[in-house]
Write a protein that holds these residues in place. Structure first.
Motif, PDB file in Angstrom:
ATOM      1  N   SER A 192      -9.805   9.521   4.779  1.00 23.71           N
ATOM      2  CA  SER A 192      -9.677   8.413   3.860  1.00 23.71           C
ATOM      3  C   SER A 192      -8.243   8.309   3.278  1.00 23.71           C
ATOM      4  N   VAL A 193      -7.592   7.287   3.248  1.00 27.91           N
ATOM      5  CA  VAL A 193      -6.186   6.692   2.924  1.00 27.91           C
ATOM      6  C   VAL A 193      -6.130   7.325   1.471  1.00 27.91           C
ATOM      7  N   GLY A 194      -7.007   6.709   0.402  1.00 31.26           N
ATOM      8  CA  GLY A 194      -6.958   7.122  -0.886  1.00 31.26           C
ATOM      9  C   GLY A 194      -7.079   8.620  -1.194  1.00 31.26           C
ATOM     10  N   ARG A 240     -17.095   1.055  -2.254  1.00 28.59           N
ATOM     11  CA  ARG A 240     -16.061   1.782  -1.923  1.00 28.59           C
ATOM     12  C   ARG A 240     -16.024   3.225  -2.829  1.00 28.59           C
ATOM     13  N   PRO A 241     -16.814   4.191  -2.623  1.00 28.11           N
ATOM     14  CA  PRO A 241     -16.850   5.381  -3.473  1.00 28.11           C
ATOM     15  C   PRO A 241     -15.865   6.073  -3.301  1.00 28.11           C
ATOM     16  N   ASP A 262      -7.198  -4.038   7.745  1.00 34.80           N
ATOM     17  CA  ASP A 262      -6.749  -5.042   7.039  1.00 34.80           C
ATOM     18  C   ASP A 262      -6.346  -6.183   7.797  1.00 34.80           C
ATOM     19  N   ARG A 292      -8.215  -0.928  -7.471  1.00 32.72           N
ATOM     20  CA  ARG A 292      -8.939   0.414  -7.043  1.00 32.72           C
ATOM     21  C   ARG A 292      -7.854   1.384  -6.750  1.00 32.72           C
ATOM     22  N   VAL A 311     -14.414   0.896   9.496  1.00 28.05           N
ATOM     23  CA  VAL A 311     -13.815   1.296   8.397  1.00 28.05           C
ATOM     24  C   VAL A 311     -14.585   1.118   7.052  1.00 28.05           C
ATOM     25  N   ASP A 334     -16.076   9.676  -3.809  1.00 30.08           N
ATOM     26  CA  ASP A 334     -16.458  11.231  -3.705  1.00 30.08           C
ATOM     27  C   ASP A 334     -15.622  11.880  -2.925  1.00 30.08           C
ATOM     28  N   LEU A 335     -14.910  11.563  -2.008  1.00 38.40           N
ATOM     29  CA  LEU A 335     -13.881  12.128  -1.262  1.00 38.40           C
ATOM     30  C   LEU A 335     -12.803  12.625  -2.148  1.00 38.40           C
ATOM     31  N   ASN A 352       0.828  -1.208   0.154  1.00 36.89           N
ATOM     32  CA  ASN A 352       0.042   0.264   0.019  1.00 36.89           C
ATOM     33  C   ASN A 352       0.880   1.077  -0.036  1.00 36.89           C
TER      34      ASN A 352
END
Ligand code: UD1
Length: 413
Positions: free
Chosen positions: A160-162, A119-120, A301, A90, A323, A122-123, A21
């Motif tokens: 959010s991480v992503g 898992r959107p 995870d 993703r 989460v 949007d952020l 990651n």
């Protein structure tokens, strides 16, 4: 298919792989520069292959040398990411920020990845909009344009991480300072910040926010990816569930605090030093309760492997998942192996049993696969796990590493 003959205590030492990651956003960061980038300690995994294939499709030349990848070129970045690659993983969606920052426009199919609930993105999109981008979603593809990205303050509704990574990547080439309030603070995000700083866009962590000072161009650099805390945690749990003792060399104990403190609560012996973590457990563990949270809380995870472990504890354990929605898709398979597990809304209850038994089960995502491998290692008979490609997405050299610890594992077609 992976076949595991369970019931053998795992003992010995394995080397931590580089973090998947952290490697994925690092590959995306290479899209921000035309100078050579060298990423070291990169794990050989299907997900990393997908990220590399995406970088190549967008115009980079990539060379592997053992666990190092060298990324060159990319003067002309393609505006569109190929749908099969983004749907496969993703994290590919992180290419949107760099494409926008470099080209002022881009097209990105909506992402796929693990089947663990909706898992959107949007952020990601709301944040990029604050930097000046506009979007139009047509036929499952985001059409984005941003003639200019300008740094500003972005408040994230959720850390959010992503989304944090997406905004750091875009902010690196935006005008001025981008401040992300309520950012994710996972070690992998911090590692990306370290990389962007080395590329010339300084990242500063403050109490409530992270800031990046955008540059008109970024330099290349050599970056060593941090060790994989989830992989390390999985091997430590494999030692504990088989009542053995496993040392993971290269693991950073400070990234594993949430897991290690819970393991101590179960009765395990935990030893840490600068460069290694050992977990030993000779007796049946005590039940404990966990709740997944953004870092430094218990990592989502590790929730599935932890539940496998707790399914053999003495007493009732609960695990609340905050989460991701629907991250309990492995529980049915665990029940077939004899675990006493019940799912109620966002919580799994486990009444620990003395022994699990072998069964034919299927992994549906990376960490569900890890949970089933752990259960299989502890089970009284053989277990056959289908869907092993999910494991290859997240665990480099898993059969070999398990064998080196004394497990009986074979992989067949
Ligand atoms: C990353 C990790 C994943 C880990 C997760 C949480 C990678 C490649 N994957 O995933 O292994 O489990 O962090 O630590 O690094 N959300 C929204 N809108 C958004 C973005 C996220 O609602 O725009 C929600 C998600 O649906 C989820 C939660 O926020 O419920 C957490 O997601 P996020 O932190 O973004 O995780 P990922 O970056 O997808």
């Amino acid at each position: 298919m992976i076949r595991i003959e369970g019931g053998r205590p795992l003992r010995g030492t394995v080397q931590a792989a580089g973090s998947k990651n952290a490697a994925l956003p690092a590959v995306m960061a290479s899209l921000l520069t035309v100078e050579p980038m060298v990423l070291q300690n990169v794990p050989r995994l299907l997900d990393v292959d997908a990220a590399v294939a995406l970088a190549e499709a967008l115009g980079k030349e990539v060379r592997w040398q053992d666990s190092t990848i060298v990324l060159n070129g990319g003067r002309e970045l393609a505006p569109e990411a190929p749908a099969p690659l983004v749907q496969r993983m993703r994290a590919s969606f992180l290419a949107l920020g760099p494409i926008l920052a470099r080209r002022g426009e881009g097209r990105m199919p909506l992402p796929g990845g693990c089947s663990i609930g909706p898992r959107p993105v949007d952020l990601h999109l709301a944040g990029l909009r604050r930097l000046g981008a506009s979007f139009d979603v047509r036929g499952g593809t985001v059409h984005a344009s941003a003639p200019r990205l300008a740094g500003t303050t972005v408040y994230l509704d959720y850390p959010s991480v992503g989304a944090t990574e997406q905004l750091l990547l875009a902010g690196a080439l935006a005008d001025g300072v981008t401040a992300i309030v309520n950012p994710a603070r996972e070690p992998e995000v911090v590692d990306l910040g370290r990389l962007l700083t080395a590329m010339g866009a300084p990242v500063t962590w403050r109490e409530d926010r992270v800031e990046i000072r955008g540059q008109s161009a970024l330099n290349g650099t050599t970056h060593r990816v941090i060790p994989d805390r989830v992989e390390a945690g999985t091997y430590l749990l494999a030692g504990a569930i088989t009542r053995g003792a496993v040392t993971v060399v290269g693991a950073r104990h400070e990234h594993l605090d949430a897991l290690l403190s819970k393991l101590v609560e179960t009765g395990a012996e935990v030893r840490v030093n600068e460069d290694a973590v050992t977990v030993a457990l000779g007796v049946r563990p005590q039940a404990v309760n966990i709740q997944t949270l953004p870092y430094p809380g218990f990592p989502t995870d590790l929730q599935p492997p932890m539940i496998s472990f707790l399914s053999t504890a003495s007493g009732r354990s609960t695990a609340r998942e905050t989460v991701f929605a629907s991250r309990f898709n492995y529980v049915g398979a665990l029940a077939r192996m004899g675990a006493q597990v019940q799912v109620t809304a966002d919580t799994v209850l486990t009444d620990g049993v003395e022994t699990l038994h072998g069964a034919e089960v299927e992994a549906t995502d990376i960490r569900a696969g890890a949970a089933l491998v752990l259960a299989a290692l502890a089970a009284a008979e053989a277990t056959e796990i289908r869907g092993e490609m999910h494991l290859a997405r997240g665990y480099a050299g898993l059969p070999e590493k398990l064998r080196s610890l004394g497990a009986e594992v074979c992989v067949t077609d």
